[in-house]
Write a protein that holds these residues in place. Structure first.
Motif, PDB file in Angstrom:
ATOM      1  N   GLU A   1      -5.474  15.637 -14.736  1.00 29.78           N
ATOM      2  CA  GLU A   1      -5.273  17.305 -13.971  1.00 29.78           C
ATOM      3  C   GLU A   1      -5.309  16.683 -13.183  1.00 29.78           C
ATOM      4  O   GLU A   1      -5.214  15.944 -12.214  1.00 29.78           O
ATOM      5  N   ILE A   2      -4.504  18.341 -12.371  1.00 33.32           N
ATOM      6  CA  ILE A   2      -3.887  18.247 -10.785  1.00 33.32           C
ATOM      7  C   ILE A   2      -5.008  18.484 -10.079  1.00 33.32           C
ATOM      8  O   ILE A   2      -5.632  18.693  -9.959  1.00 33.32           O
ATOM      9  N   ASP A   3      -5.244  17.245  -9.255  1.00 27.21           N
ATOM     10  CA  ASP A   3      -5.646  16.991  -7.607  1.00 27.21           C
ATOM     11  C   ASP A   3      -6.901  17.310  -7.951  1.00 27.21           C
ATOM     12  O   ASP A   3      -7.902  17.832  -7.158  1.00 27.21           O
ATOM     13  N   SER A   4      -7.985  16.440  -9.242  1.00 28.96           N
ATOM     14  CA  SER A   4      -8.735  16.399  -9.464  1.00 28.96           C
ATOM     15  C   SER A   4      -9.955  15.294  -8.596  1.00 28.96           C
ATOM     16  O   SER A   4     -10.504  15.885  -8.348  1.00 28.96           O
ATOM     17  N   SER A   5      -9.108  14.666  -8.694  1.00 32.51           N
ATOM     18  CA  SER A   5     -10.060  13.552  -7.374  1.00 32.51           C
ATOM     19  C   SER A   5     -10.006  14.342  -6.054  1.00 32.51           C
ATOM     20  O   SER A   5     -10.487  13.025  -4.848  1.00 32.51           O
ATOM     21  N   VAL A   6      -9.285  15.172  -5.676  1.00 30.10           N
ATOM     22  CA  VAL A   6      -9.930  15.884  -4.152  1.00 30.10           C
ATOM     23  C   VAL A   6     -11.095  17.189  -4.258  1.00 30.10           C
ATOM     24  O   VAL A   6     -10.825  18.449  -5.370  1.00 30.10           O
ATOM     25  N   PRO A   7     -12.068  17.005  -3.493  1.00 35.17           N
ATOM     26  CA  PRO A   7     -13.117  17.841  -3.347  1.00 35.17           C
ATOM     27  C   PRO A   7     -12.598  19.685  -3.325  1.00 35.17           C
ATOM     28  O   PRO A   7     -11.371  19.216  -2.388  1.00 35.17           O
ATOM     29  N   LYS A   8     -12.481  20.386  -3.460  1.00 33.75           N
ATOM     30  CA  LYS A   8     -11.953  22.163  -3.059  1.00 33.75           C
ATOM     31  C   LYS A   8     -12.647  22.152  -1.842  1.00 33.75           C
ATOM     32  O   LYS A   8     -12.097  23.576  -0.979  1.00 33.75           O
ATOM     33  N   SER A   9     -13.758  21.727  -1.060  1.00 33.98           N
ATOM     34  CA  SER A   9     -14.266  22.154  -0.029  1.00 33.98           C
ATOM     35  C   SER A   9     -13.896  21.595   1.135  1.00 33.98           C
ATOM     36  O   SER A   9     -13.804  21.566   2.369  1.00 33.98           O
ATOM     37  N   VAL A  10     -12.339  20.603   1.461  1.00 36.64           N
ATOM     38  CA  VAL A  10     -11.796  19.662   2.465  1.00 36.64           C
ATOM     39  C   VAL A  10     -10.969  21.055   2.550  1.00 36.64           C
ATOM     40  O   VAL A  10     -10.181  21.333   2.095  1.00 36.64           O
ATOM     41  N   SER A  11     -11.331  20.926   4.342  1.00 40.92           N
ATOM     42  CA  SER A  11     -10.231  21.739   4.838  1.00 40.92           C
ATOM     43  C   SER A  11      -8.990  20.858   5.459  1.00 40.92           C
ATOM     44  O   SER A  11      -8.503  22.129   5.423  1.00 40.92           O
ATOM     45  N   ALA A  12      -9.292  20.216   5.754  1.00 45.50           N
ATOM     46  CA  ALA A  12      -7.701  19.913   6.533  1.00 45.50           C
ATOM     47  C   ALA A  12      -7.113  19.558   5.238  1.00 45.50           C
ATOM     48  O   ALA A  12      -6.782  19.299   4.152  1.00 45.50           O
ATOM     49  N   PRO A  13      -5.649  19.479   5.777  1.00 43.40           N
ATOM     50  CA  PRO A  13      -4.378  18.645   5.316  1.00 43.40           C
ATOM     51  C   PRO A  13      -4.981  18.628   3.616  1.00 43.40           C
ATOM     52  O   PRO A  13      -5.067  16.814   3.694  1.00 43.40           O
ATOM     53  N   VAL A  14      -4.594  18.809   2.496  1.00 42.80           N
ATOM     54  CA  VAL A  14      -4.091  17.632   0.574  1.00 42.80           C
ATOM     55  C   VAL A  14      -3.569  16.977   0.562  1.00 42.80           C
ATOM     56  O   VAL A  14      -2.928  17.651   0.906  1.00 42.80           O
ATOM     57  N   GLU A  15      -4.091  15.697   0.228  1.00 40.20           N
ATOM     58  CA  GLU A  15      -3.103  14.843   0.331  1.00 40.20           C
ATOM     59  C   GLU A  15      -3.093  14.658  -1.492  1.00 40.20           C
ATOM     60  O   GLU A  15      -3.436  15.241  -2.043  1.00 40.20           O
ATOM     61  N   ALA A  16      -1.451  14.889  -1.230  1.00 39.11           N
ATOM     62  CA  ALA A  16      -1.130  15.077  -3.108  1.00 39.11           C
ATOM     63  C   ALA A  16      -1.138  13.509  -3.864  1.00 39.11           C
ATOM     64  O   ALA A  16      -1.192  12.250  -3.344  1.00 39.11           O
ATOM     65  N   ALA A  17      -1.788  13.898  -4.858  1.00 37.57           N
ATOM     66  CA  ALA A  17      -2.209  12.997  -5.720  1.00 37.57           C
ATOM     67  C   ALA A  17      -1.531  12.557  -6.390  1.00 37.57           C
ATOM     68  O   ALA A  17      -1.114  13.328  -6.991  1.00 37.57           O
ATOM     69  N   ALA A  18      -1.386  11.257  -6.721  1.00 36.38           N
ATOM     70  CA  ALA A  18      -0.853  10.734  -8.309  1.00 36.38           C
ATOM     71  C   ALA A  18      -1.353   9.963  -8.792  1.00 36.38           C
ATOM     72  O   ALA A  18      -1.955   9.520  -8.992  1.00 36.38           O
ATOM     73  N   THR A  19      -0.582   9.647 -10.530  1.00 34.04           N
ATOM     74  CA  THR A  19      -0.985   8.686 -11.010  1.00 34.04           C
ATOM     75  C   THR A  19      -0.427   7.010 -10.134  1.00 34.04           C
ATOM     76  O   THR A  19       0.688   6.832 -10.417  1.00 34.04           O
ATOM     77  N   TYR A  20      -1.294   5.770 -10.546  1.00 33.51           N
ATOM     78  CA  TYR A  20      -1.220   4.801 -10.534  1.00 33.51           C
ATOM     79  C   TYR A  20      -2.134   4.050 -11.693  1.00 33.51           C
ATOM     80  O   TYR A  20      -2.843   4.277 -11.776  1.00 33.51           O
ATOM     81  N   ILE A  21      -1.327   3.271 -11.995  1.00 35.16           N
ATOM     82  CA  ILE A  21      -2.302   1.681 -12.491  1.00 35.16           C
ATOM     83  C   ILE A  21      -2.479   0.944 -11.422  1.00 35.16           C
ATOM     84  O   ILE A  21      -1.504   0.523 -10.292  1.00 35.16           O
TER      85      ILE A  21
END
Length: 134
Positions: free
Chosen positions: A31-51
């Motif tokens: 799921e896109i950005d499932s690791s980022v809490p919705k309540s964060v008000s600061a700019p959100v860094e984009a999550a990518a897939t890592y191994i």
């Protein structure tokens, strides 16, 4: 019958295709950005897939070990479960997960983490059918 060297090259090519296919299919399940809490008000860094390649634990199941490693960065097991995409058990020990650049930096410092690489899609130049016509 084909020469042994040709069969060996063909088997290596098939192995690479299998690994790439697993990586692609595990990436599409996230799921896109499932690791980022919705309540964060600061700019959100984009999550990518890592191994994330890790040591193989001696006294602990791989999934538990990988979740514990991720939890140390995410702060909770629930968030870690949301980011974990796949656990690699056979040819390599590690997992794929959705991570931000800051989380990559943090997880790279964890004990037992050997390497963290961004998952990329690669294409082979030759198809297996062309290799058999050599």
């Amino acid at each position: 019958m084909a020469p042994p060297s040709l069969l060996s090259s063909y088997n290596i090519t098939l192995s690479l295709i299998f690994i790439i296919t697993i990586t692609i299919s595990s990436s599409s399940m996230a799921e896109i950005d499932s690791s980022v809490p919705k309540s964060v008000s600061a700019p959100v860094e984009a999550a990518a897939t890592y191994i994330v390649y890790t040591d193989r634990p001696l006294q602990e199941e791989l999934e538990v070990y990988h979740l514990r490693t991720l939890s140390s960065v995410f702060g909770s097991e629930e968030a870690a479960k949301g980011a974990l995409l796949y656990t690699y058990k056979h040819a390599a020990c590690g997992f794929s997960a959705r991570l931000t650049p800051k989380q990559v930096e943090e997880i790279s410092k964890q004990p037992g983490v050997l390497q963290v690489l961004e998952s990329r899609t690669m294409q082979l130049h030759e198809s297996p059918a062309k290799l058999t016509n050599i």
